[in-house]
Design a protein around this motif. Sequence first.
Motif, short mmCIF file in Angstrom:
data_model
loop_
_atom_site.label_atom_id
_atom_site.label_comp_id
_atom_site.label_asym_id
_atom_site.label_seq_id
_atom_site.Cartn_x
_atom_site.Cartn_y
_atom_site.Cartn_z
N ALA A 61 0.83 -1.21 0.00
CA ALA A 61 0.00 0.00 0.00
C ALA A 61 0.86 1.25 0.00
O ALA A 61 0.42 2.31 -0.47
CB ALA A 61 -0.93 -0.01 1.22
N ILE A 62 2.06 1.16 0.55
CA ILE A 62 2.96 2.32 0.57
C ILE A 62 3.42 2.66 -0.84
O ILE A 62 3.31 3.80 -1.31
CB ILE A 62 4.17 2.04 1.47
CG1 ILE A 62 3.72 1.77 2.91
CG2 ILE A 62 5.15 3.21 1.43
CD1 ILE A 62 4.85 1.38 3.84
N ALA A 63 3.94 1.66 -1.54
CA ALA A 63 4.51 1.90 -2.87
C ALA A 63 3.45 2.35 -3.87
O ALA A 63 3.76 3.09 -4.83
CB ALA A 63 5.20 0.63 -3.37
N SER A 64 2.20 1.93 -3.66
CA SER A 64 1.15 2.28 -4.62
C SER A 64 0.56 3.67 -4.40
O SER A 64 -0.22 4.16 -5.22
CB SER A 64 0.04 1.23 -4.56
OG SER A 64 -0.57 1.24 -3.27
N SER A 65 0.92 4.31 -3.29
CA SER A 65 0.35 5.63 -3.00
C SER A 65 0.98 6.70 -3.89
O SER A 65 2.19 6.72 -4.10
CB SER A 65 0.60 5.98 -1.53
OG SER A 65 0.23 7.33 -1.28
#
Length: 592
Positions: A61-65
């Motif tokens: 979820a971090i990288a996709s933000s």
Amino acid sequence: MSTVYNIHQVFARFFKDEHLEPYLFELSRMLEEGHICLDPQSADLDGLKEAGYDDLPGVEAIASSPLVSDGRAHTPFILLGDRLYMQRYYYYESLILDRIRGFIDAEGGKLQQRLTDLLRLQPDIAALFPGSELTNGKVEWQWMAAITTVLHDFSIITGGPGTGKTTTVAKVLSLLLQLNHKLRIALCAPTGKAAARMAESLRAAGKNSAPFIREAFEGLQPATIHRLLGTIHSSPEFKHNRLQPLDVDVVIVDEASMIDVALMAKLMDAVGEETKLILLGDKDQLASVEAGSLFGDLCKALPTLNGFSERFLQEIAPLLPAGSVLHEASDGTDSPHLLFEHIVELQFSHRFSDGKGIGKFSKAILNNQPELIQEFFGNQDDQVKIDTKYDTAVFDHFVRGYKEFIEQPDILSALQKLNNLRVLCAVREGAFGVDQVNARIERLLRQKAGLKPFEPFYQNRPIMVTSNNSQLNLFNGDIGIIREDEQGVMRAWFEAADGSLKSVLPGFVGKVETAFAMTIHKSQGSEFKDVLIMLPQNEQATKMMTRELLYTAVTRARSQVIIQGSEAAILTAAAVGIHRGSGVIGRLRANP
């Protein structure tokens, strides 16, 4: 929910990304604790649940933000490998590593000429190190540190108290001045006291040098890092930066372990491409109060300190005294690590013995050796005394030593006597916190030494400046005393860098604290003849103790340290080391 959690949640919710929010909450909390980044895989799940985050989204979820990038886009947060940064701290860390690479890359074309220049100074080197033991595999690490520092543009010299860091730098400067009589030198440290002490030590070391070297040392002007860089009113930036670098040939930074990542980045940004940078410090001391543990991280980045390639040793061999050899300094490998051959750890203390007293006790703390620590409970060691019962008589006897400065009529002498002893506290609040301990000392000295602590600025009040005031040349950590002048006007008196007295009307000084007792953090960069350490008794405060905190406190003393603390508190502290999240070690190893 506590106010602390609300503060971190206000930050996390500001960005309106529900999947990223728990990680931003944790990152904010980690920054408050001194970390500069977060490893999402090691997030505090219990703490997150307590804050209301029951379901933690996957790390993906971090990288996709859209708020996160790998550093090549301008986003509020950076995810580099397994570490999440606020953009600002990623920038600071990157700037530091880039500047170090720049220093070291630029050395390649200069080393051969510098070796040739040093060969001409071989008699001077021998004179500077007349008693060096460089035979039978023994290495005089001060000699090695001096040679490598003259050769390189970026150097780190680390070592515990009394290992000769400043003495080594004096010899480095002597050699550099031989090569360039007009060498422009900048001395700085995080606090004014540390900078002044370094300059004083250098002047003492240069007294028997050639006249031009002695004159150069006498002309040294120590400064805090803030003063050196040039503060700008109401701005976090400085006058000196990459566009307007410091106009000097060498910058020497003492007590570098105290420097946070933001200030170190701004310092390195202001050091010109043709300037030599030398960092001094004790890698085992407490890290900075603000975010980062940069100095310690740089020292830990090398798997082994004091390793040198056979090629390098062959190149410097002609500089050795006749008949000397170097074996111990090489394990036969040639490491590709960026910092290889750029960090030297001084290992012999001229102040403490490893076999007794403060030297033995401090090493036992660092190495977490409970059996050696326990030898000091109830023993008769002249240098280390542990009072597990918090005996009031022990406290009172130590504090009565402050009578010496109170009864000394000469103000400069009184300042010097004040710094003969200090009470150090691990915490600020509670019965054994610095605030209540200072009040307790004032009550005792009111009875025993005629102290009259009835006004904010009373006669003989020792004060510590807690904010920088560049206009008055007073800086965080400076120690002074309040006394009347010849006209009966109350003034704050300080010892200037050149050993003279300066005074200021108390109202102009700014923020100050009473300094009979100070926190261990505030004592960094200082040393005292005798020290009394007061450890907290409550369990919650004891959990905050670490080996770095206790080691730093113990090694502030030159002659004797007394610890009022339980056996459990001392052994617990020695067992707990500080680890601050940072990408320095990993980034250096991944891209040497």
